[in-house]
Design a protein around this motif. Structure first.
Motif, PDB file in Angstrom:
ATOM      1  N   VAL A  79      -2.590  -0.769  -2.678  1.00 23.11           N
ATOM      2  CA  VAL A  79      -3.355  -1.255  -1.530  1.00 23.11           C
ATOM      3  C   VAL A  79      -2.766  -0.637  -0.268  1.00 23.11           C
ATOM      4  CG1 VAL A  79      -4.031  -3.285  -0.181  1.00 23.11           C
ATOM      5  CG2 VAL A  79      -3.910  -3.424  -2.685  1.00 23.11           C
ATOM      6  N   MET A  80      -1.442  -0.762  -0.128  1.00 25.36           N
ATOM      7  CA  MET A  80      -0.756  -0.177   1.013  1.00 25.36           C
ATOM      8  C   MET A  80       0.720  -0.017   0.681  1.00 25.36           C
ATOM      9  SD  MET A  80      -1.341   0.999   4.048  1.00 25.36           S
ATOM     10  CE  MET A  80      -2.858   0.228   4.628  1.00 25.36           C
ATOM     11  N   SER A  81       1.255   1.140   0.962  1.00 18.36           N
ATOM     12  CA  SER A  81       2.690   1.355   0.877  1.00 18.36           C
ATOM     13  C   SER A  81       3.283   0.871   2.201  1.00 18.36           C
ATOM     14  CB  SER A  81       2.992   2.836   0.645  1.00 18.36           C
ATOM     15  OG  SER A  81       4.373   3.040   0.547  1.00 18.36           O
ATOM     16  N   ILE A  82       3.886  -0.321   2.152  1.00 14.48           N
ATOM     17  CA  ILE A  82       4.411  -0.919   3.379  1.00 14.48           C
ATOM     18  C   ILE A  82       5.652  -0.152   3.851  1.00 14.48           C
ATOM     19  CG2 ILE A  82       5.242  -3.040   4.467  1.00 14.48           C
ATOM     20  CD1 ILE A  82       2.354  -3.248   3.474  1.00 14.48           C
ATOM     21  N   ILE A  83       6.589   0.037   2.931  1.00 14.76           N
ATOM     22  CA  ILE A  83       7.742   0.898   3.182  1.00 14.76           C
ATOM     23  C   ILE A  83       7.748   1.948   2.080  1.00 14.76           C
ATOM     24  CG2 ILE A  83      10.263   1.060   3.359  1.00 14.76           C
ATOM     25  CD1 ILE A  83      10.313  -1.837   4.309  1.00 14.76           C
ATOM     26  N   SER A  84       7.373   3.177   2.409  1.00 15.99           N
ATOM     27  CA  SER A  84       7.343   4.242   1.411  1.00 15.99           C
ATOM     28  C   SER A  84       8.738   4.461   0.835  1.00 15.99           C
ATOM     29  CB  SER A  84       6.829   5.544   2.033  1.00 15.99           C
ATOM     30  OG  SER A  84       5.494   5.397   2.454  1.00 15.99           O
ATOM     31  N   CYS A  85       8.785   4.768  -0.449  1.00 23.21           N
ATOM     32  CA  CYS A  85      10.070   4.920  -1.134  1.00 23.21           C
ATOM     33  C   CYS A  85      10.940   5.983  -0.474  1.00 23.21           C
ATOM     34  CB  CYS A  85       9.840   5.297  -2.594  1.00 23.21           C
ATOM     35  SG  CYS A  85       9.099   3.973  -3.572  1.00 23.21           S
ATOM     36  N   TYR A  86      12.182   5.619  -0.224  1.00 23.48           N
ATOM     37  CA  TYR A  86      13.151   6.591   0.267  1.00 23.48           C
ATOM     38  C   TYR A  86      14.526   6.246  -0.271  1.00 23.48           C
ATOM     39  CZ  TYR A  86      14.622   3.259   3.976  1.00 23.48           C
ATOM     40  OH  TYR A  86      15.078   2.167   4.668  1.00 23.48           O
ATOM     41  N   ASN A 138     -10.807  -1.605   2.021  1.00 22.44           N
ATOM     42  CA  ASN A 138     -10.461  -0.850   3.225  1.00 22.44           C
ATOM     43  C   ASN A 138     -10.392  -1.740   4.465  1.00 22.44           C
ATOM     44  OD1 ASN A 138      -9.905   1.710   2.216  1.00 22.44           O
ATOM     45  ND2 ASN A 138     -12.062   2.310   2.223  1.00 22.44           N
ATOM     46  N   GLU A 139     -11.149  -2.842   4.453  1.00 23.67           N
ATOM     47  CA  GLU A 139     -11.009  -3.806   5.549  1.00 23.67           C
ATOM     48  C   GLU A 139      -9.624  -4.450   5.514  1.00 23.67           C
ATOM     49  OE1 GLU A 139     -14.261  -6.436   4.882  1.00 23.67           O
ATOM     50  OE2 GLU A 139     -15.769  -5.005   5.618  1.00 23.67           O
ATOM     51  N   ILE A 140      -9.133  -4.774   4.314  1.00 20.76           N
ATOM     52  CA  ILE A 140      -7.776  -5.311   4.172  1.00 20.76           C
ATOM     53  C   ILE A 140      -6.761  -4.287   4.668  1.00 20.76           C
ATOM     54  CG2 ILE A 140      -6.004  -5.943   2.470  1.00 20.76           C
ATOM     55  CD1 ILE A 140      -8.245  -7.300   0.844  1.00 20.76           C
ATOM     56  N   ARG A 141      -6.938  -3.040   4.277  1.00 19.74           N
ATOM     57  CA  ARG A 141      -6.015  -1.988   4.714  1.00 19.74           C
ATOM     58  C   ARG A 141      -6.012  -1.854   6.236  1.00 19.74           C
ATOM     59  NH1 ARG A 141      -7.928   2.150  -0.081  1.00 19.74           N
ATOM     60  NH2 ARG A 141      -6.214   1.714  -1.535  1.00 19.74           N
ATOM     61  N   ASP A 142      -7.181  -1.877   6.840  1.00 19.35           N
ATOM     62  CA  ASP A 142      -7.248  -1.766   8.297  1.00 19.35           C
ATOM     63  C   ASP A 142      -6.547  -2.944   8.970  1.00 19.35           C
ATOM     64  OD1 ASP A 142      -8.599   0.633   8.224  1.00 19.35           O
ATOM     65  OD2 ASP A 142     -10.592  -0.268   8.438  1.00 19.35           O
ATOM     66  N   ASP A 143      -6.739  -4.139   8.423  1.00 19.52           N
ATOM     67  CA  ASP A 143      -6.093  -5.325   8.989  1.00 19.52           C
ATOM     68  C   ASP A 143      -4.577  -5.260   8.820  1.00 19.52           C
ATOM     69  OD1 ASP A 143      -8.523  -6.303   9.791  1.00 19.52           O
ATOM     70  OD2 ASP A 143      -8.729  -7.758   8.156  1.00 19.52           O
ATOM     71  N   LEU A 144      -4.118  -4.703   7.698  1.00 15.71           N
ATOM     72  CA  LEU A 144      -2.673  -4.529   7.505  1.00 15.71           C
ATOM     73  C   LEU A 144      -2.108  -3.555   8.528  1.00 15.71           C
ATOM     74  CD1 LEU A 144      -2.610  -4.323   3.598  1.00 15.71           C
ATOM     75  CD2 LEU A 144      -1.455  -6.090   4.950  1.00 15.71           C
ATOM     76  N   ARG A 145      -2.819  -2.467   8.782  1.00 18.89           N
ATOM     77  CA  ARG A 145      -2.368  -1.490   9.770  1.00 18.89           C
ATOM     78  C   ARG A 145      -2.206  -2.146  11.148  1.00 18.89           C
ATOM     79  NH1 ARG A 145      -6.361   1.753   6.711  1.00 18.89           N
ATOM     80  NH2 ARG A 145      -5.191   3.361   5.595  1.00 18.89           N
ATOM     81  N   ILE A 146      -3.224  -2.900  11.532  1.00 15.87           N
ATOM     82  CA  ILE A 146      -3.198  -3.560  12.841  1.00 15.87           C
ATOM     83  C   ILE A 146      -2.088  -4.606  12.883  1.00 15.87           C
ATOM     84  CG2 ILE A 146      -4.495  -5.083  14.382  1.00 15.87           C
ATOM     85  CD1 ILE A 146      -7.062  -3.653  13.284  1.00 15.87           C
ATOM     86  N   GLY A 147      -1.989  -5.394  11.799  1.00 14.89           N
ATOM     87  CA  GLY A 147      -1.008  -6.473  11.764  1.00 14.89           C
ATOM     88  C   GLY A 147       0.417  -5.976  11.853  1.00 14.89           C
ATOM     89  N   ILE A 157       3.716   2.641   7.227  1.00  9.99           N
ATOM     90  CA  ILE A 157       2.300   2.705   6.863  1.00  9.99           C
ATOM     91  C   ILE A 157       1.662   3.981   7.421  1.00  9.99           C
ATOM     92  CG2 ILE A 157       0.049   1.612   7.267  1.00  9.99           C
ATOM     93  CD1 ILE A 157       1.520  -1.102   7.117  1.00  9.99           C
ATOM     94  N   ASP A 158       0.978   4.707   6.538  1.00 10.42           N
ATOM     95  CA  ASP A 158       0.220   5.926   6.885  1.00 10.42           C
ATOM     96  C   ASP A 158       1.094   7.109   7.287  1.00 10.42           C
ATOM     97  OD1 ASP A 158      -2.153   4.621   6.362  1.00 10.42           O
ATOM     98  OD2 ASP A 158      -2.577   4.156   8.457  1.00 10.42           O
ATOM     99  N   LYS A 159       2.395   7.005   7.161  1.00 10.60           N
ATOM    100  CA  LYS A 159       3.242   8.124   7.593  1.00 10.60           C
ATOM    101  C   LYS A 159       3.172   9.292   6.628  1.00 10.60           C
ATOM    102  CE  LYS A 159       6.286   5.701  10.720  1.00 10.60           C
ATOM    103  NZ  LYS A 159       7.646   5.231  11.050  1.00 10.60           N
TER     104      LYS A 159
END
Length: 225
Positions: A79-86, A138-147, A157-159
């Motif tokens: 759904v969303m990678s909140i913290i991409s693996c590093y 995608n609405e959930i994803r957009d709300d996560l981005r904003i939140g 997110i989105d990096k």
């Protein structure tokens, strides 16, 4: 985004590369010192869909048993990678309840939705299920981005890229392909196969390695829609 066109373009470009031997082998998948970890919000397919996926994977294993095949417990849609693996990330660096609280607030207005896995596509390094989604995801994803943008919580997110699909990786190339033509024939056979449609009723927040392997995944919270 026109998902069918996107998946088709990816497939034909990647299939040509695979056929020419110009594919990519994941050198880290068997590494003992791979310490890339992150946190991700994921969806799990239902049992019927997973059974259809495993039947296909059984056919591929018969012609090339040495690739990396996703087990039922590892199958997921990001759904969303909140913290991409590093390398070096661990849960002690964040306060998990803060993430849970924020995501709960974001999800409260959203309801169940459906995803269909129909057909296969490819990349130069893996075989993927084509996931088709409703607007809700995608609405959930957009709300996560904003939140998350409105907080000081660690996030990436989105990096790496902006996620817009509902694909699921099911095979990764870990060694030279034993029978690339046989693999491509099987993928072509299942190009439009209906693996299943399932209703998404919950999302999982997980601490995970790069490959979402069950032995490394720690489920942090389950959110019900």
């Amino acid at each position: 985004m026109n998902l069918s066109a996107h998946y088709n373009k990816l497939y034909y470009e990647s299939a040509a590369k695979i056929a020419n031997g110009d594919y990519e082998i994941d050198e880290l998948i068997d590494a003992q010192d791979d310490y890339r970890f992150g946190i991700t919000l994921v969806i799990r397919p239902d049992e019927s869909t997973k059974a259809n996926i495993q039947r296909f994977l059984t056919e591929v294993k018969a012609i090339d048993p040495h690739q990396y095949y996703y087990q039922d417990a590892d199958l997921h849609i990001t759904v969303m990678s909140i913290i991409s693996c590093y390398t070096g990330f661990n849960l002690r660096q964040i306060n998990v309840p803060d993430y849970v609280k924020l995501i709960e607030q974001i999800l409260i207005k959203h309801r169940n939705f459906k995803i269909q896995f129909k057909g296969l596509t490819a990349s130069p390094s893996c075989i993927l299920l084509q996931g088709f989604l409703t607007d809700t995801l995608n609405e959930i994803r957009d709300d996560l981005r904003i939140g998350f943008k409105g907080t000081n919580l660690q996030q990436s997110i989105d990096k790496r890229y902006t996620i817009q699909t509902a694909h699921s990786t099911i095979i990764r190339f870990r060694r030279a392909l034993q029978n690339k033509n046989g693999l491509l024939k099987l993928v072509e056979k299942y190009r439009n196969f209906d693996f299943g449609t399932f209703e998404v009723q919950q999302l999982e927040l997980v601490y995970n390695d790069w490959y979402q392997r069950e032995k490394f995944v720690n489920k942090l919270h389950e959110f019900h829609l």
